[in-house]
Design a protein around this motif. Structure first.
Motif, PDB file in Angstrom:
ATOM      1  N   ARG A   8     -97.565  79.234  39.934  1.00 24.10           N
ATOM      2  CA  ARG A   8     -97.454  80.550  39.299  1.00 24.10           C
ATOM      3  C   ARG A   8     -98.173  81.650  40.053  1.00 24.10           C
ATOM      4  NH1 ARG A   8     -96.250  80.758  33.435  1.00 24.10           N
ATOM      5  NH2 ARG A   8     -95.586  78.695  32.839  1.00 24.10           N
ATOM      6  N   PHE A  15     -92.908  84.791  43.067  1.00 21.75           N
ATOM      7  CA  PHE A  15     -93.196  85.090  41.665  1.00 21.75           C
ATOM      8  C   PHE A  15     -92.691  86.485  41.359  1.00 21.75           C
ATOM      9  CE2 PHE A  15     -95.684  86.965  38.289  1.00 21.75           C
ATOM     10  CZ  PHE A  15     -95.676  85.975  37.326  1.00 21.75           C
ATOM     11  N   LYS A  16     -91.919  86.604  40.285  1.00 19.97           N
ATOM     12  CA  LYS A  16     -91.419  87.916  39.884  1.00 19.97           C
ATOM     13  C   LYS A  16     -91.639  88.091  38.384  1.00 19.97           C
ATOM     14  CE  LYS A  16     -87.954  88.269  43.465  1.00 19.97           C
ATOM     15  NZ  LYS A  16     -86.568  88.400  43.809  1.00 19.97           N
ATOM     16  N   ALA A  17     -92.196  89.221  38.014  1.00 20.87           N
ATOM     17  CA  ALA A  17     -92.394  89.563  36.613  1.00 20.87           C
ATOM     18  C   ALA A  17     -91.319  90.563  36.197  1.00 20.87           C
ATOM     19  CB  ALA A  17     -93.774  90.155  36.407  1.00 20.87           C
ATOM     20  N   ASN A  22     -90.994  85.978  33.126  1.00 16.62           N
ATOM     21  CA  ASN A  22     -91.409  85.730  34.503  1.00 16.62           C
ATOM     22  C   ASN A  22     -90.541  84.646  35.139  1.00 16.62           C
ATOM     23  OD1 ASN A  22     -93.729  87.456  34.291  1.00 16.62           O
ATOM     24  ND2 ASN A  22     -94.685  85.845  33.086  1.00 16.62           N
ATOM     25  N   PHE A  24     -90.581  82.144  38.688  1.00  9.41           N
ATOM     26  CA  PHE A  24     -91.352  81.718  39.844  1.00  9.41           C
ATOM     27  C   PHE A  24     -90.711  80.475  40.442  1.00  9.41           C
ATOM     28  CE2 PHE A  24     -93.231  81.010  35.746  1.00  9.41           C
ATOM     29  CZ  PHE A  24     -93.514  79.651  35.670  1.00  9.41           C
TER      30      PHE A  24
END
Length: 177
Positions: A8, A15-17, A22, A24
């Protein structure tokens, strides 16, 4: 080569929010120990959807860690599956099939996804639609091109976030004419 990976907290593009959750991933490029497979994680807020997409070079195994969700699958000749998963359940998506994951519950949904290729390709539905001119879509479906102007011209990946009202049907099926 390390056999450990901070899944994470990679600090890179893995990793993208998003507003709805989210996404990952670990694959051969950020975790070389993964030979022949890749792992992805997905957290979805209530009402959020992992955009419909396909993997032309990989099968997918989904494991529901927590929450309740739906895995939708569309295959050749209209084959469809709407699989309701809760913590501890798994589902399988064959290579090339269109699929998505939806949080239909009131709590966050967390999935672990294992793909059968160390560098899986992903084709997002939004990318497909953005690549086809609105006039072509309008001609194909026999409706005004203005209908398609609201389709985003960017990749969505995680969208939604608005819970479906209890009185609405969970799945609407439209028969082809």
């Amino acid at each position: 080569m390390s056999n450990m990976h901070h899944f994470r907290n990679t600090g890179d593009k893995a990793f993208k929010a998003f507003a709805g959750g989210n996404f990952f991933k670990a694959n051969a490029s950020n975790f070389p120990a993964l030979a022949g497979l890749a792992v992805q994680g997905l957290d979805l807020a209530p009402g959020a959807v992992r955009e419909p997409h396909s993997h032309p070079n990989a099968n997918q195994l989904d494991y529901c860690i927590s929450g309740r969700g739906v895995v939708g699958i569309v295959g050749p000749e209209g084959e469809t599956h709407y699989l309701e998963l809760e913590a501890g359940d798994i589902s399988f998506v064959p290579q090339g099939f269109l699929h998505w994951i939806e949080n239909r519950g009131d709590e966050p949904l967390s999935f672990l996804v294992v793909l059968s290729h160390e560098q899986p390709l992903t084709v997002e539905l939004s990318e497909m639609l953005a690549g086809v001119p609105n006039e072509t879509l309008a001609n194909m479906y026999g409706i005004s091109s203005s209908v398609f102007e609201r389709i985003p011209s960017r990749t969505v990946v995680i969208g939604g976030g608005q819970p479906v009202a209890a009185e609405e049907p969970r799945y609407a099926m439209v028969a082809a004419e």
